[in-house]
Each structure stands twice: as C-alpha cells, then as structure tokens.
Design a protein around this motif. Structure first.
Motif, PDB file in Angstrom:
ATOM      1  N   ALA A  46       0.835  -1.203   0.000  1.00 22.84           N
ATOM      2  CA  ALA A  46       0.000   0.000   0.000  1.00 22.84           C
ATOM      3  C   ALA A  46       0.870   1.254   0.000  1.00 22.84           C
ATOM      4  O   ALA A  46       0.581   2.222  -0.713  1.00 22.84           O
ATOM      5  N   THR A  47       1.946   1.221   0.775  1.00 20.61           N
ATOM      6  CA  THR A  47       2.873   2.352   0.791  1.00 20.61           C
ATOM      7  C   THR A  47       3.500   2.547  -0.580  1.00 20.61           C
ATOM      8  O   THR A  47       3.635   3.688  -1.055  1.00 20.61           O
ATOM      9  N   GLU A  48       3.861   1.460  -1.234  1.00 19.90           N
ATOM     10  CA  GLU A  48       4.445   1.556  -2.571  1.00 19.90           C
ATOM     11  C   GLU A  48       3.432   2.102  -3.585  1.00 19.90           C
ATOM     12  O   GLU A  48       3.813   2.839  -4.504  1.00 19.90           O
ATOM     13  N   VAL A  49       2.155   1.790  -3.402  1.00 17.69           N
ATOM     14  CA  VAL A  49       1.112   2.347  -4.268  1.00 17.69           C
ATOM     15  C   VAL A  49       1.044   3.859  -4.078  1.00 17.69           C
ATOM     16  O   VAL A  49       0.974   4.619  -5.046  1.00 17.69           O
ATOM     17  N   VAL A  50       1.077   4.293  -2.831  1.00 17.65           N
ATOM     18  CA  VAL A  50       1.026   5.730  -2.544  1.00 17.65           C
ATOM     19  C   VAL A  50       2.213   6.440  -3.177  1.00 17.65           C
ATOM     20  O   VAL A  50       2.059   7.480  -3.832  1.00 17.65           O
ATOM     21  N   ILE A  51       3.396   5.882  -3.009  1.00 19.48           N
ATOM     22  CA  ILE A  51       4.599   6.500  -3.580  1.00 19.48           C
ATOM     23  C   ILE A  51       4.488   6.573  -5.103  1.00 19.48           C
ATOM     24  O   ILE A  51       4.773   7.600  -5.713  1.00 19.48           O
ATOM     25  N   ALA A  52       4.046   5.479  -5.715  1.00 19.86           N
ATOM     26  CA  ALA A  52       3.900   5.459  -7.174  1.00 19.86           C
ATOM     27  C   ALA A  52       2.861   6.479  -7.631  1.00 19.86           C
ATOM     28  O   ALA A  52       3.046   7.145  -8.652  1.00 19.86           O
ATOM     29  N   ALA A  53       1.800   6.632  -6.871  1.00 16.81           N
ATOM     30  CA  ALA A  53       0.771   7.603  -7.232  1.00 16.81           C
ATOM     31  C   ALA A  53       1.308   9.026  -7.172  1.00 16.81           C
ATOM     32  O   ALA A  53       0.960   9.863  -7.999  1.00 16.81           O
ATOM     33  N   LEU A  54       2.170   9.269  -6.210  1.00 17.00           N
ATOM     34  CA  LEU A  54       2.711  10.615  -6.044  1.00 17.00           C
ATOM     35  C   LEU A  54       3.829  10.946  -7.022  1.00 17.00           C
ATOM     36  O   LEU A  54       4.097  12.119  -7.264  1.00 17.00           O
ATOM     37  N   THR A  55       4.456   9.927  -7.591  1.00 11.27           N
ATOM     38  CA  THR A  55       5.529  10.184  -8.555  1.00 11.27           C
ATOM     39  C   THR A  55       4.985  10.440  -9.950  1.00 11.27           C
ATOM     40  O   THR A  55       5.719  10.922 -10.821  1.00 11.27           O
ATOM     41  N   GLY A  56       3.731  10.089 -10.177  1.00 12.42           N
ATOM     42  CA  GLY A  56       3.132  10.317 -11.482  1.00 12.42           C
ATOM     43  C   GLY A  56       3.511   9.289 -12.529  1.00 12.42           C
ATOM     44  O   GLY A  56       3.230   9.462 -13.696  1.00 12.42           O
ATOM     45  N   ASP A  57       4.143   8.193 -12.119  1.00 14.92           N
ATOM     46  CA  ASP A  57       4.554   7.137 -13.036  1.00 14.92           C
ATOM     47  C   ASP A  57       3.441   6.092 -13.126  1.00 14.92           C
ATOM     48  O   ASP A  57       3.311   5.237 -12.253  1.00 14.92           O
ATOM     49  N   ASP A  58       2.620   6.171 -14.182  1.00 15.56           N
ATOM     50  CA  ASP A  58       1.461   5.285 -14.303  1.00 15.56           C
ATOM     51  C   ASP A  58       1.840   3.817 -14.427  1.00 15.56           C
ATOM     52  O   ASP A  58       1.144   2.940 -13.900  1.00 15.56           O
ATOM     53  N   ALA A  59       2.932   3.514 -15.105  1.00 13.46           N
ATOM     54  CA  ALA A  59       3.349   2.114 -15.244  1.00 13.46           C
ATOM     55  C   ALA A  59       3.730   1.539 -13.884  1.00 13.46           C
ATOM     56  O   ALA A  59       3.365   0.403 -13.560  1.00 13.46           O
ATOM     57  N   ASN A  60       4.443   2.319 -13.087  1.00 11.81           N
ATOM     58  CA  ASN A  60       4.826   1.868 -11.751  1.00 11.81           C
ATOM     59  C   ASN A  60       3.593   1.730 -10.860  1.00 11.81           C
ATOM     60  O   ASN A  60       3.461   0.760 -10.111  1.00 11.81           O
ATOM     61  N   LEU A  61       2.685   2.681 -10.952  1.00 12.01           N
ATOM     62  CA  LEU A  61       1.447   2.609 -10.177  1.00 12.01           C
ATOM     63  C   LEU A  61       0.657   1.351 -10.539  1.00 12.01           C
ATOM     64  O   LEU A  61       0.138   0.661  -9.659  1.00 12.01           O
TER      65      LEU A  61
END
Length: 107
Positions: A46-61
């Motif tokens: 869940a933390t990694e999802v939040v980080i990915a969401a905040l970085t703007g990287d859709d593939a990572n999200l």
C-alpha cells in the motif's frame, strides 16, 4: 484478452498454493509465516502504491496496484474469506454515498 474473471482465477490459484511447499511457492511461504506477515506485506505494498501515485509514473502505479491486489487476495485466502463476500459487500454499497455509508457504520 478478457480480464473479467482474472480475480476469480487468481483466487483459485492462491487457494491451490496455500498448502504447497513454502520452498517452491511464494504464496505458501507467506501463508506459513502467518497472517501478521501477510498483513505487513499489504502495508508495504500500500505504501508503494502511494509513492507510485505521487511520482506520477502510471506504469509503476499499475504494477504496485497489482502487487497490492495480489497480497490482499493472499490474505483473504489465508483467512478463508471468499472474494465473493468482498464483491457482495461492494455490490451492497453500490449507489450509496461514501459519506452516508461511513456514517451508517458509525465511523
């Protein structure tokens, strides 16, 4: 490719692996470590999802969201909670304001 029933297929695969050899199955390894470890993995994902969401990287999200769903499915399987129960809860909530639903629960 039809993705409509991927969660149901994943639930079946996870159920089949819960009792497998922890040396050869990641699901079995997590299950052997107990609910606490599985819950910890969900927190990490869940933390990694939040980080990915905040970085703007859709593939990572997308990848992190898949990891989160997978680990949630492992937890549900370990606890014996069928995916259908979760889907029924979502169906019951459908069309209800999130604010109203939360108030009805007293949250």
């Amino acid at each position: 490719m039809d993705h409509a029933d991927i969660l149901a297929r994943l639930e079946t695969v996870i159920a089949g692996r819960l009792g497998a050899d922890p040396e050869t199955s990641y699901v079995a390894r997590l299950h052997a470590k107990g609910t606490g470890k599985i819950a910890q993995k969900i927190g990490e994902e869940a933390t990694e999802v939040v980080i990915a969401a905040l970085t703007g990287d859709d593939a990572n999200l997308t990848g992190e969201a898949a990891d989160l769903l997978f680990h949630l499915m492992v937890l549900l399987g370990a606890r014996g909670v069928p995916l259908g129960a979760v889907l029924a809860e979502l169906a019951w909530r459908e069309g209800t304001s999130g604010i109203a639903e939360k108030a009805a629960r007293g949250a």
